[in-house]
Design a protein around this motif. Structure first.
Motif, PDB file in Angstrom:
ATOM      1  N   ILE A   1      48.180   7.656  50.962  1.00  0.00           N
ATOM      2  CA  ILE A   1      49.548   7.238  51.257  1.00  0.00           C
ATOM      3  C   ILE A   1      49.780   7.167  52.764  1.00  0.00           C
ATOM      4  CG2 ILE A   1      51.976   7.934  51.105  1.00  0.00           C
ATOM      5  CD1 ILE A   1      51.308   9.112  48.340  1.00  0.00           C
ATOM      6  N   GLU A   2      49.356   8.208  53.473  1.00  0.00           N
ATOM      7  CA  GLU A   2      49.545   8.236  54.931  1.00  0.00           C
ATOM      8  C   GLU A   2      48.796   7.108  55.599  1.00  0.00           C
ATOM      9  OE1 GLU A   2      48.932   8.847  59.059  1.00  0.00           O
ATOM     10  OE2 GLU A   2      47.306   8.864  57.574  1.00  0.00           O
ATOM     11  N   ASP A   3      47.604   6.781  55.085  1.00  0.00           N
ATOM     12  CA  ASP A   3      46.782   5.719  55.660  1.00  0.00           C
ATOM     13  C   ASP A   3      47.479   4.370  55.555  1.00  0.00           C
ATOM     14  OD1 ASP A   3      44.025   4.923  56.682  1.00  0.00           O
ATOM     15  OD2 ASP A   3      44.160   3.678  54.888  1.00  0.00           O
ATOM     16  N   ALA A   4      48.120   4.112  54.422  1.00  0.00           N
ATOM     17  CA  ALA A   4      48.852   2.853  54.244  1.00  0.00           C
ATOM     18  C   ALA A   4      50.027   2.777  55.212  1.00  0.00           C
ATOM     19  CB  ALA A   4      49.348   2.728  52.797  1.00  0.00           C
ATOM     20  N   TRP A   5      50.778   3.869  55.319  1.00  0.00           N
ATOM     21  CA  TRP A   5      51.912   3.919  56.253  1.00  0.00           C
ATOM     22  C   TRP A   5      51.420   3.699  57.683  1.00  0.00           C
ATOM     23  CZ3 TRP A   5      57.243   4.516  56.015  1.00  0.00           C
ATOM     24  CH2 TRP A   5      57.878   4.876  57.206  1.00  0.00           C
ATOM     25  N   HIS A   6      50.351   4.408  58.040  1.00  0.00           N
ATOM     26  CA  HIS A   6      49.827   4.342  59.400  1.00  0.00           C
ATOM     27  C   HIS A   6      49.350   2.936  59.749  1.00  0.00           C
ATOM     28  CE1 HIS A   6      48.054   6.515  62.916  1.00  0.00           C
ATOM     29  NE2 HIS A   6      47.319   5.417  62.968  1.00  0.00           N
ATOM     30  N   TYR A   7      48.667   2.287  58.821  1.00  0.00           N
ATOM     31  CA  TYR A   7      48.137   0.955  59.104  1.00  0.00           C
ATOM     32  C   TYR A   7      49.250  -0.014  59.497  1.00  0.00           C
ATOM     33  CZ  TYR A   7      46.056  -3.644  58.660  1.00  0.00           C
ATOM     34  OH  TYR A   7      45.655  -4.942  58.919  1.00  0.00           O
ATOM     35  N   PHE A   8      50.275  -0.116  58.672  1.00  0.00           N
ATOM     36  CA  PHE A   8      51.317  -1.119  58.910  1.00  0.00           C
ATOM     37  C   PHE A   8      52.228  -0.762  60.083  1.00  0.00           C
ATOM     38  CE2 PHE A   8      50.122  -1.846  54.450  1.00  0.00           C
ATOM     39  CZ  PHE A   8      49.821  -3.203  54.522  1.00  0.00           C
ATOM     40  N   LEU A   9      52.577   0.525  60.219  1.00  0.00           N
ATOM     41  CA  LEU A   9      53.437   0.922  61.341  1.00  0.00           C
ATOM     42  C   LEU A   9      52.664   0.919  62.654  1.00  0.00           C
ATOM     43  CD1 LEU A   9      56.486   1.685  61.113  1.00  0.00           C
ATOM     44  CD2 LEU A   9      55.258   1.689  58.949  1.00  0.00           C
ATOM     45  N   HIS A  10      51.410   1.335  62.607  1.00  0.00           N
ATOM     46  CA  HIS A  10      50.564   1.309  63.797  1.00  0.00           C
ATOM     47  C   HIS A  10      50.355  -0.137  64.273  1.00  0.00           C
ATOM     48  CE1 HIS A  10      46.337   2.304  65.627  1.00  0.00           C
ATOM     49  NE2 HIS A  10      47.241   2.091  66.555  1.00  0.00           N
ATOM     50  N   ARG A  11      50.119  -1.016  63.342  1.00  0.00           N
ATOM     51  CA  ARG A  11      49.942  -2.432  63.686  1.00  0.00           C
ATOM     52  C   ARG A  11      51.227  -2.998  64.294  1.00  0.00           C
ATOM     53  NH1 ARG A  11      47.448  -7.115  59.612  1.00  0.00           N
ATOM     54  NH2 ARG A  11      47.446  -8.800  61.172  1.00  0.00           N
TER      55      ARG A  11
ATOM     56  N   TRP B   1      42.277  -1.241  54.390  1.00  0.00           N
ATOM     57  CA  TRP B   1      43.374  -2.118  54.834  1.00  0.00           C
ATOM     58  C   TRP B   1      42.891  -3.077  55.913  1.00  0.00           C
ATOM     59  CZ3 TRP B   1      47.272  -2.732  51.823  1.00  0.00           C
ATOM     60  CH2 TRP B   1      47.771  -1.678  51.066  1.00  0.00           C
ATOM     61  N   ASP B   2      42.086  -2.589  56.848  1.00  0.00           N
ATOM     62  CA  ASP B   2      41.555  -3.470  57.893  1.00  0.00           C
ATOM     63  C   ASP B   2      40.622  -4.517  57.309  1.00  0.00           C
ATOM     64  OD1 ASP B   2      42.396  -2.550  60.707  1.00  0.00           O
ATOM     65  OD2 ASP B   2      41.881  -0.660  59.742  1.00  0.00           O
ATOM     66  N   ARG B   3      39.847  -4.119  56.295  1.00  0.00           N
ATOM     67  CA  ARG B   3      38.958  -5.078  55.656  1.00  0.00           C
ATOM     68  C   ARG B   3      39.767  -6.132  54.896  1.00  0.00           C
ATOM     69  NH1 ARG B   3      33.662  -4.850  54.526  1.00  0.00           N
ATOM     70  NH2 ARG B   3      33.696  -3.976  56.632  1.00  0.00           N
ATOM     71  N   LEU B   4      40.814  -5.703  54.197  1.00  0.00           N
ATOM     72  CA  LEU B   4      41.635  -6.613  53.403  1.00  0.00           C
ATOM     73  C   LEU B   4      42.330  -7.657  54.270  1.00  0.00           C
ATOM     74  CD1 LEU B   4      42.858  -7.334  50.616  1.00  0.00           C
ATOM     75  CD2 LEU B   4      44.699  -5.702  51.108  1.00  0.00           C
ATOM     76  N   PHE B   5      42.850  -7.239  55.434  1.00  0.00           N
ATOM     77  CA  PHE B   5      43.596  -8.149  56.298  1.00  0.00           C
ATOM     78  C   PHE B   5      42.751  -8.718  57.435  1.00  0.00           C
ATOM     79  CE2 PHE B   5      47.001  -5.638  54.322  1.00  0.00           C
ATOM     80  CZ  PHE B   5      47.852  -6.667  53.905  1.00  0.00           C
ATOM     81  N   GLY B   6      41.461  -8.401  57.443  1.00  0.00           N
ATOM     82  CA  GLY B   6      40.565  -8.981  58.442  1.00  0.00           C
ATOM     83  C   GLY B   6      40.749  -8.450  59.850  1.00  0.00           C
ATOM     84  N   THR B   7      41.439  -7.309  59.996  1.00  0.00           N
ATOM     85  CA  THR B   7      41.664  -6.762  61.337  1.00  0.00           C
ATOM     86  C   THR B   7      40.492  -5.916  61.822  1.00  0.00           C
ATOM     87  OG1 THR B   7      43.006  -5.059  60.229  1.00  0.00           O
ATOM     88  CG2 THR B   7      44.185  -6.822  61.341  1.00  0.00           C
ATOM     89  N   ASP B   8      39.400  -5.924  61.073  1.00  0.00           N
ATOM     90  CA  ASP B   8      38.179  -5.261  61.531  1.00  0.00           C
ATOM     91  C   ASP B   8      37.113  -6.278  61.949  1.00  0.00           C
ATOM     92  OD1 ASP B   8      37.552  -6.336  59.082  1.00  0.00           O
ATOM     93  OD2 ASP B   8      36.568  -4.541  58.297  1.00  0.00           O
TER      94      ASP B   8
ATOM     95  N   ILE C   1      42.728  -3.947  69.927  1.00  0.00           N
ATOM     96  CA  ILE C   1      43.103  -4.839  68.828  1.00  0.00           C
ATOM     97  C   ILE C   1      42.215  -4.526  67.625  1.00  0.00           C
ATOM     98  CG2 ILE C   1      43.230  -7.237  68.033  1.00  0.00           C
ATOM     99  CD1 ILE C   1      43.611  -8.049  70.966  1.00  0.00           C
ATOM    100  N   GLY C   2      42.834  -4.429  66.444  1.00  0.00           N
ATOM    101  CA  GLY C   2      42.087  -4.199  65.210  1.00  0.00           C
ATOM    102  C   GLY C   2      41.856  -2.732  64.917  1.00  0.00           C
ATOM    103  N   ASN C   3      41.279  -2.462  63.724  1.00  0.00           N
ATOM    104  CA  ASN C   3      41.001  -1.085  63.285  1.00  0.00           C
ATOM    105  C   ASN C   3      42.256  -0.209  63.374  1.00  0.00           C
ATOM    106  OD1 ASN C   3      38.462  -2.221  63.265  1.00  0.00           O
ATOM    107  ND2 ASN C   3      37.469  -0.509  64.282  1.00  0.00           N
ATOM    108  N   TYR C   4      43.318  -0.636  62.691  1.00  0.00           N
ATOM    109  CA  TYR C   4      44.608   0.037  62.805  1.00  0.00           C
ATOM    110  C   TYR C   4      44.771   1.229  61.863  1.00  0.00           C
ATOM    111  CZ  TYR C   4      45.929  -4.227  65.315  1.00  0.00           C
ATOM    112  OH  TYR C   4      45.980  -5.266  66.202  1.00  0.00           O
ATOM    113  N   ALA C   5      43.969   1.314  60.802  1.00  0.00           N
ATOM    114  CA  ALA C   5      44.139   2.377  59.818  1.00  0.00           C
ATOM    115  C   ALA C   5      43.744   3.728  60.408  1.00  0.00           C
ATOM    116  CB  ALA C   5      43.323   2.089  58.568  1.00  0.00           C
ATOM    117  N   SER C   6      44.287   4.782  59.821  1.00  0.00           N
ATOM    118  CA  SER C   6      44.017   6.123  60.346  1.00  0.00           C
ATOM    119  C   SER C   6      42.786   6.766  59.727  1.00  0.00           C
ATOM    120  CB  SER C   6      45.231   7.030  60.113  1.00  0.00           C
ATOM    121  OG  SER C   6      45.521   7.142  58.720  1.00  0.00           O
ATOM    122  N   THR C   7      42.566   6.551  58.432  1.00  0.00           N
ATOM    123  CA  THR C   7      41.521   7.304  57.727  1.00  0.00           C
ATOM    124  C   THR C   7      40.492   6.429  57.034  1.00  0.00           C
ATOM    125  OG1 THR C   7      43.171   9.034  57.297  1.00  0.00           O
ATOM    126  CG2 THR C   7      41.120   9.133  56.013  1.00  0.00           C
ATOM    127  N   PHE C   8      40.955   5.400  56.335  1.00  0.00           N
ATOM    128  CA  PHE C   8      40.065   4.580  55.522  1.00  0.00           C
ATOM    129  C   PHE C   8      39.925   3.171  56.116  1.00  0.00           C
ATOM    130  CE2 PHE C   8      42.261   7.614  52.680  1.00  0.00           C
ATOM    131  CZ  PHE C   8      41.170   8.387  52.321  1.00  0.00           C
TER     132      PHE C   8
END
Length: 297
Positions: free
Chosen positions: A148-158, A268-275, A258-265
């Motif tokens: 849950i935290e990873d999902a929150w972190h990805y979108f807010l961090h981005r 999300w970066d793989r799904l949205f191509g930000t890696d 730029i990229g690799n916005y997730a905190s733990t997993f």
């Protein structure tokens, strides 16, 4: 129907773990832990446990987990595991980081921690030993909190990397292009509140005992200090966690911005191509290593 199938699968998994657990030897630390826990309950109020206990767990865990990475800088052998070897740690940066951490911990995070008691009272969260969940339930709950935290972190961090926002808030955290463990919580006070909110969502969803809050604090600190450590150490037990990002993944974020916005997993970066830039960088580094080996041979 799908929901019922999922529930049945979870119930089966729970029963299977319970069955396996019944064959495991008794934990020699369980009785001392039980004695310490009951001593705490007998000698301190719930408010003291929830407030000062939580602060103590956070501070002790944070700085103890920072010790290995801090020591690595003085060990020549460990330098081969440092990711950005051309950017060594400096006393000036570490002292600046430490002072900011103390401010954030005691003037931003402590007021939030003071609300822990009222949270546990509102949701009737138990403190007693008898209600304490088994170890495998705690592990599953902490993993759920991390997802849950990873999902929150990805979108807010981005979002914090948006050009209209970045320089006002998130730029503070990126003062260190080559991160080190203690820098994990070095951030603008607003960022501490914005990204830190993701920590509490899992607690609201899963918390059924005070011990989960402390277990999740330790797990989250372990993860964030590891990915900010600046060292990719082999045999790291965290690498056994499925889809775990790790230090090299997040270190690239500090180096590249730029990229690799997730905190733990990594999903999300793989799904949205930000890696994509990270993957290209890895392939480039592998080619360099192959060329170097060929020349050496």
């Amino acid at each position: 129907m799908a929901m019922n199938d999922s529930v049945n699968i979870l119930n089966s998994a729970y029963l299977a773990v319970e069955y396996i657990d019944s064959f495991l030897p008794d934990n020699p630390l369980q009785q001392p832990f039980k004695n310490a826990w009951n001593y705490m309950l007998d000698n301190y109020t719930k408010f003291q446990i929830a407030t000062w206990g939580s602060l103590l767990v956070h501070e002790v865990s944070y700085f103890l987990l920072c010790v290995p990475g801090f020591i690595f800088q003085f060990i020549p052998y460990m330098q081969k595991y440092k990711i950005q070897q051309d950017k060594p740690e400096t006393w000036e940066k570490q002292w600046k980081c430490f002072k900011t951490l103390l401010f954030n911990h005691f003037f931003i995070q402590l007021p939030l921690i003071c609300g822990t008691y009222y949270f546990t009272e509102y949701f009737n969260i138990p403190y007693g030993w008898e209600e304490m969940p088994r170890w495998y339930v705690l592990v599953a709950q902490c993993f759920g909190c991390a997802v849950i935290e990873d999902a929150w972190h990805y979108f807010l961090h981005r979002l914090l990397h948006h050009k209209r926002i970045y320089k006002y808030i998130h730029k503070v955290h990126h003062e260190f292009v080559s991160p080190f463990g203690m820098q994990a919580e070095y951030a603008h006070p607003l960022e501490t509140l914005i990204l830190g909110a993701g920590f509490f969502i899992g607690i609201v969803v899963f918390c059924n005992h005070m011990v989960l809050l402390w277990a999740w604090v330790i797990c989250r600190l372990m993860e964030t200090i590891d990915v900010h450590s600046g060292y990719d150490v082999p045999l790291n037990p965290l690498h056994l966690v499925p889809f775990y990002a790790g230090a090299r993944f997040h270190d690239f974020h500090h180096m590249n911005f730029i990229g690799n916005y997730a905190s733990t997993f990594t999903w999300w970066d793989r799904l949205f191509g930000t890696d994509s830039q990270f993957i290209a960088y890895q392939e480039k580094e592998k080619k360099k290593q192959c060329i170097t080996k060929k020349k050496a041979n």
